[in-house]
Design a protein around this motif. Structure first.
Motif, PDB file in Angstrom:
ATOM      1  N   ASP A  18      20.254  13.170  31.341  1.00  0.00           N
ATOM      2  CA  ASP A  18      21.424  13.841  31.884  1.00  0.00           C
ATOM      3  C   ASP A  18      21.170  14.437  33.266  1.00  0.00           C
ATOM      4  O   ASP A  18      22.059  14.491  34.092  1.00  0.00           O
ATOM      5  N   SER A  22      23.754  13.907  36.392  1.00  0.00           N
ATOM      6  CA  SER A  22      24.446  15.149  36.738  1.00  0.00           C
ATOM      7  C   SER A  22      24.095  15.603  38.149  1.00  0.00           C
ATOM      8  O   SER A  22      24.848  16.339  38.768  1.00  0.00           O
ATOM      9  N   LEU A  51      32.663  13.529  36.775  1.00  0.00           N
ATOM     10  CA  LEU A  51      31.510  14.433  36.639  1.00  0.00           C
ATOM     11  C   LEU A  51      31.587  15.583  37.653  1.00  0.00           C
ATOM     12  O   LEU A  51      31.305  16.730  37.315  1.00  0.00           O
ATOM     13  N   ASN A 132      26.221  18.703  29.792  1.00  0.00           N
ATOM     14  CA  ASN A 132      26.254  19.251  31.142  1.00  0.00           C
ATOM     15  C   ASN A 132      26.458  20.760  31.147  1.00  0.00           C
ATOM     16  O   ASN A 132      26.642  21.360  32.202  1.00  0.00           O
TER      17      ASN A 132
END
Length: 155
Positions: A18, A22, A51, A132
């Motif tokens: 992630d 991210s 995102l 996230n």
């Protein structure tokens, strides 16, 4: 087969850590890899805007309210999110997996998806929001298990 923004996001989740997807500094490298993997460029761009929107909403959203307060959905939200989808979000909130803040992030991100929204997409969006979200590792692990291993939760 037409790939959607959620297909791109699911691919990112399944193939990268992630932190890799991210981190905005990795977006250009990932964009090239995703297009090379066959995803349409416009859907890749949409996925990164999705995102970025998640990060921006997290910074701008402030939720206050009494514990146990009920979320009332606007008509436009009800039109996009079925009773089953709204019930699943409530179920996760009642389990303590979603907080008021993460619930609102999930709803916001769901409404940013142009495709029809079904329960499977809700599960994925919840997972993407939680991975996230700082401090939500345990909740994300529970939802990941739901995405990959559990069947029908509401019945």
């Amino acid at each position: 087969m037409k790939e959607s923004v959620l297909d791109v996001l699911m691919y990112l989740f399944e193939n990268y850590m992630d932190g890799e997807f991210s981190d905005e500094t990795n977006h250009e490298t990932l964009r090239v890899e995703l297009v090379g993997a066959g995803f349409p460029e416009d859907e890749v761009d949409h996925a990164f805007r999705w995102l970025d929107g998640l990060a921006e909403q997290r910074r701008n959203l402030s939720i206050t309210g009494a514990p146990g307060a009920i979320r009332i959905y606007a008509r436009s939200e009800q039109a996009r999110l079925s009773r089953e989808c709204r019930g699943f979000v409530l179920y996760l909130e009642q389990l303590g997996i979603l907080t008021g803040l993460t619930r609102e992030l999930v709803i916001d991100r769901l409404l940013q998806i142009e495709d029809d929204i079904d329960l499977e997409r809700v599960k994925w969006v919840v997972l993407l929001v939680l991975i996230n979200e700082p401090g939500a590792e345990d909740a994300a692990a529970q939802v990941e298990e739901m995405v990959y291993y559990d069947g029908d939760f509401l019945h």
